[in-house]
Design a protein around this motif. Sequence first.
Motif, mmCIF file in Angstrom:
data_model
loop_
_atom_site.group_PDB
_atom_site.id
_atom_site.type_symbol
_atom_site.label_atom_id
_atom_site.label_comp_id
_atom_site.label_asym_id
_atom_site.label_seq_id
_atom_site.Cartn_x
_atom_site.Cartn_y
_atom_site.Cartn_z
ATOM 1 N N ASP A 190 -0.022 8.096 2.015
ATOM 2 C CA ASP A 190 -1.659 8.329 1.799
ATOM 3 C C ASP A 190 -0.788 9.726 0.771
ATOM 4 O OD1 ASP A 190 -2.315 6.306 2.859
ATOM 5 O OD2 ASP A 190 -4.556 7.259 3.225
ATOM 6 N N ASN B 8 2.049 4.155 -3.101
ATOM 7 C CA ASN B 8 1.145 5.603 -2.780
ATOM 8 C C ASN B 8 2.672 6.165 -2.703
ATOM 9 O OD1 ASN B 8 0.243 5.125 0.938
ATOM 10 N ND2 ASN B 8 -0.870 5.311 -1.232
ATOM 11 N N ARG C 296 2.551 5.508 -15.292
ATOM 12 C CA ARG C 296 1.807 6.311 -15.174
ATOM 13 C C ARG C 296 2.844 7.718 -15.228
ATOM 14 N NH1 ARG C 296 -0.169 8.987 -9.979
ATOM 15 N NH2 ARG C 296 -1.147 9.626 -11.999
ATOM 16 N N LYS D 187 2.372 7.435 -6.799
ATOM 17 C CA LYS D 187 1.631 8.100 -6.600
ATOM 18 C C LYS D 187 0.019 7.833 -6.915
ATOM 19 C CE LYS D 187 5.384 10.485 -6.019
ATOM 20 N NZ LYS D 187 6.670 9.704 -6.502
ATOM 21 N N VAL D 188 -0.520 6.825 -6.170
ATOM 22 C CA VAL D 188 -2.084 6.485 -6.808
ATOM 23 C C VAL D 188 -1.727 5.594 -5.292
ATOM 24 C CG1 VAL D 188 -1.821 5.379 -8.953
ATOM 25 C CG2 VAL D 188 -1.281 3.992 -6.301
ATOM 26 N N ILE D 189 -3.583 6.502 -4.794
ATOM 27 C CA ILE D 189 -4.553 6.439 -3.554
ATOM 28 C C ILE D 189 -4.287 3.964 -3.946
ATOM 29 C CG2 ILE D 189 -6.111 6.099 -2.143
ATOM 30 C CD1 ILE D 189 -6.885 8.768 -3.187
ATOM 31 N N SER E 161 5.981 16.072 -0.640
ATOM 32 C CA SER E 161 4.751 16.076 -0.543
ATOM 33 C C SER E 161 5.234 16.048 0.644
ATOM 34 C CB SER E 161 3.161 15.910 -0.719
ATOM 35 O OG SER E 161 3.132 16.021 -2.758
ATOM 36 N N TYR F 47 -4.630 10.972 -9.386
ATOM 37 C CA TYR F 47 -5.477 9.757 -9.738
ATOM 38 C C TYR F 47 -6.564 8.907 -9.250
ATOM 39 C CZ TYR F 47 -4.961 4.647 -11.252
ATOM 40 O OH TYR F 47 -5.175 2.781 -10.968
ATOM 41 N N ARG F 48 -7.180 9.300 -9.897
ATOM 42 C CA ARG F 48 -8.441 8.234 -8.719
ATOM 43 C C ARG F 48 -9.531 9.309 -8.067
ATOM 44 N NH1 ARG F 48 -10.752 4.424 -11.786
ATOM 45 N NH2 ARG F 48 -12.377 5.194 -11.339
ATOM 46 N N LYS F 49 -8.591 10.880 -7.238
ATOM 47 C CA LYS F 49 -8.773 11.151 -6.164
ATOM 48 C C LYS F 49 -10.155 11.473 -5.387
ATOM 49 C CE LYS F 49 -7.491 15.791 -3.588
ATOM 50 N NZ LYS F 49 -6.022 15.638 -3.659
ATOM 51 N N GLU G 18 -12.571 10.252 -6.184
ATOM 52 C CA GLU G 18 -13.509 9.173 -6.086
ATOM 53 C C GLU G 18 -13.326 8.728 -4.760
ATOM 54 O OE1 GLU G 18 -14.688 6.958 -8.450
ATOM 55 O OE2 GLU G 18 -13.257 8.185 -10.118
ATOM 56 N N PHE G 19 -13.401 9.485 -3.832
ATOM 57 C CA PHE G 19 -13.063 9.818 -2.484
ATOM 58 C C PHE G 19 -13.700 10.871 -1.978
ATOM 59 C CE2 PHE G 19 -9.520 6.448 -3.706
ATOM 60 C CZ PHE G 19 -10.228 5.433 -3.147
ATOM 61 N N PHE H 224 -13.079 11.751 2.086
ATOM 62 C CA PHE H 224 -12.120 12.154 3.337
ATOM 63 C C PHE H 224 -12.437 12.703 5.011
ATOM 64 C CE2 PHE H 224 -9.465 11.677 -0.185
ATOM 65 C CZ PHE H 224 -8.571 10.397 0.252
ATOM 66 N N ALA I 75 0.065 10.261 -2.272
ATOM 67 C CA ALA I 75 -1.282 10.341 -3.042
ATOM 68 C C ALA I 75 -2.105 10.838 -3.069
ATOM 69 C CB ALA I 75 -1.883 8.307 -3.172
ATOM 70 N N LEU I 76 -2.044 11.583 -2.157
ATOM 71 C CA LEU I 76 -3.280 13.073 -2.204
ATOM 72 C C LEU I 76 -3.115 14.144 -2.635
ATOM 73 C CD1 LEU I 76 -4.437 12.810 1.803
ATOM 74 C CD2 LEU I 76 -5.465 11.802 -0.615
ATOM 75 N N ARG I 77 -2.020 14.487 -3.091
ATOM 76 C CA ARG I 77 -1.454 15.293 -3.629
ATOM 77 C C ARG I 77 -1.207 14.833 -5.486
ATOM 78 N NH1 ARG I 77 4.313 18.978 -2.982
ATOM 79 N NH2 ARG I 77 3.018 20.684 -2.977
ATOM 80 N N ASP I 78 -1.731 14.044 -5.810
ATOM 81 C CA ASP I 78 -1.959 13.824 -6.996
ATOM 82 C C ASP I 78 -3.038 13.281 -7.498
ATOM 83 O OD1 ASP I 78 0.225 11.925 -9.624
ATOM 84 O OD2 ASP I 78 -2.386 11.429 -9.576
ATOM 85 N N ARG J 209 -19.429 8.985 -3.470
ATOM 86 C CA ARG J 209 -18.206 8.917 -3.522
ATOM 87 C C ARG J 209 -18.021 7.583 -2.437
ATOM 88 N NH1 ARG J 209 -14.406 14.592 -4.080
ATOM 89 N NH2 ARG J 209 -15.158 15.099 -5.400
ATOM 90 N N ILE J 210 -16.391 7.275 -2.058
ATOM 91 C CA ILE J 210 -16.048 6.091 -1.078
ATOM 92 C C ILE J 210 -15.458 6.810 0.177
ATOM 93 C CG2 ILE J 210 -14.111 4.328 -0.656
ATOM 94 C CD1 ILE J 210 -14.109 4.125 -4.056
ATOM 95 N N VAL K 102 -13.399 7.418 3.082
ATOM 96 C CA VAL K 102 -11.766 7.240 4.036
ATOM 97 C C VAL K 102 -11.545 7.496 5.015
ATOM 98 C CG1 VAL K 102 -9.690 7.317 3.970
ATOM 99 C CG2 VAL K 102 -10.756 6.811 1.797
ATOM 100 N N LYS L 228 0.387 -1.309 0.165
ATOM 101 C CA LYS L 228 -0.275 0.207 0.166
ATOM 102 C C LYS L 228 0.614 1.230 0.253
ATOM 103 C CE LYS L 228 -1.860 3.444 3.469
ATOM 104 N NZ LYS L 228 -1.518 4.310 2.273
ATOM 105 N N TYR M 258 -21.360 -1.331 -5.294
ATOM 106 C CA TYR M 258 -21.097 -0.128 -4.723
ATOM 107 C C TYR M 258 -19.638 0.864 -5.392
ATOM 108 C CZ TYR M 258 -20.972 4.702 -2.691
ATOM 109 O OH TYR M 258 -20.852 5.857 -2.062
ATOM 110 N N ARG M 259 -19.423 1.100 -6.186
ATOM 111 C CA ARG M 259 -18.566 1.620 -6.585
ATOM 112 C C ARG M 259 -16.755 0.027 -6.442
ATOM 113 N NH1 ARG M 259 -18.102 7.112 -6.749
ATOM 114 N NH2 ARG M 259 -16.993 6.770 -8.799
#
Lengths: 308, 308
Positions: B215, A196, A288, A200-202, A297, B223-225, B227-228, B230, B218-221, B174-175, B177, A192, A223-224
């Motif tokens: 995390d 990250n 990517r 750089k992916v969640i 960051s 990518y799929r952000k 979807e969530f 927070f 990934a949050l700064r990118d 959204r998902i 987190v 995981k 759901y999703r």
Amino acid sequence: MKFLEELQSLKEQIKRRVQFDVPEGTKNIVIGGMGGSGIVGKIFQEMYTKMPVYTSDSYDIPDFVGDGTLFIAISYSGNTEETISSLSYAKKKGAKTIGISSGGIIEKEADVFVNVPGGLQPRSAIGYMLMPLLLSFNVVSEKDVDYAYSLLKRIDENNIKDEDIAKKIWETRRIPVIYGIPGYRSVAYRWKTQFNENAKVIAYSNFFPELNHNDTMALRDTYRKNEFFFISISGGKDSRSEKRIDITKEITKTEMEEVVAEGSSQFEKMIGLVHRGDYVTYHLAKLRGVDPTDISSIEELKRRLSKE
Amino acid sequence: MKFLEELQSLKEQIKRRVQFDVPEGTKNIVIGGMGGSGIVGKIFQEMYTKMPVYTSDSYDIPDFVGDGTLFIAISYSGNTEETISSLSYAKKKGAKTIGISSGGIIEKEADVFVNVPGGLQPRSAIGYMLMPLLLSFNVVSEKDVDYAYSLLKRIDENNIKDEDIAKKIWETRRIPVIYGIPGYRSVAYRWKTQFNENAKVIAYSNFFPELNHNDTMALRDTYRKNEFFFISISGGKDSRSEKRIDITKEITKTEMEEVVAEGSSQFEKMIGLVHRGDYVTYHLAKLRGVDPTDISSIEELKRRLSKE
């Protein structure tokens, strides 16, 4: 050093034989460490259970820390704010302390210092930081290390399976979720964090059998669900866990990429699975077009926190 | 009992004064428990650190378990496969054992048995299962319980803020987190599991400051952000953690729904935050039109595993 060279150095890292004396009278172990250094304590905690091992990934330490405690501060830079704070509390409460770092404040503050070579990304130095723990507590034999060296070398030479996993994630633009089994839940968490930091992916991790008491209900719903790319990592030959993975897939109608460890000892399986996660996330970063070494960051956040 | 009535019974649950004697010579505590029962051990582990507390959410127990160990088996039904297995190992290794359940095999097997009222969903009986631990180890005072009762009553009477959070999640699809801070990471995990079991949506949790080491990248990118959804949950008045949450939001340009505890004692804050999670996930289940009490996949999985 290029990122790929860093990855490839893992096999040499595990051959470095540096260890420390476990103080007499040690009744419990508390390991302080964050992120790429903190994962070392989490892996050790799963591999060594002859004594209570507590991992602290914050500024504080538990109340029980005292003269029967061995406090091990792990920070690749030696300057991680949280780890320095917990080391200082541990000393005040009479714990014996060991520092594992490439220098920094940890070198000056710990009673006993275990030096690791510098110049790498902290998370790429996992072998250097982990081996002193495993050697000092007799968790690995020389044979285990030799076999693991060969396995890591094979993965370095051929990681097409890991590149394929990265491709599948990239083509579907899904969010990786890694499921570990007992003995490898820290490895699932390592994946995981590598998703990250490198790609750089969640990403998130969870583990069997606990996830069967909660995630399972969500997996059966729609759901999703199609946003996620599920990966199970396991040690192989553990029929109970393999059966669980199969039944979970079937009942919830969920596809799962299954990554099964090679090797025989737990060390070999664990470090091999760690390395495969390194490659999956490295290949995903390449696909990517992001720089796997960029952790600006995190650095910016550390600067901001220490300033304000 | 209707699900809403189950939720509303929490305030009465915490008033039940049942406790056990901690055996003399107890050096460490191992708590076995899964899912909605296992969360009890995870919360206790964060609130009580005068002794090493190890939580086991699998079939096995750590090697250190022996005659200085107090093993506490928590299973609402008393029949959870994993917990029965670890209880039996603990007895063989000479640990003192306590069982907390509404009956079942745990009642027969544990040295000391603490009975809790039956008839609820396991995860709705969190108060019944948690209080014997907190009372027996003197973690809560009567005053803490009285204040917490009033807080839970206020939440029962008015949970519009929690309904609003559920609406925001549902409108954006959204998902969730959930990010906890030290002292409340088990509560963040409780929210995650309640999202899974009550609302049947995939959800994950993580915690500060550790998540700032992974995390954050990934949050700064991007990518799929998007979807969530927070959610940060915190105890309030802890300036270091609040600052961290603010800086994280700013650096990563991430919106976060901030849920801050009411109350003064850690118990009051913790149980209040647990209850708010109950309501957010209950309201989300209603909005989705799913039955919050349905846990048929978990039951089916248990049946399949015990048959094969």
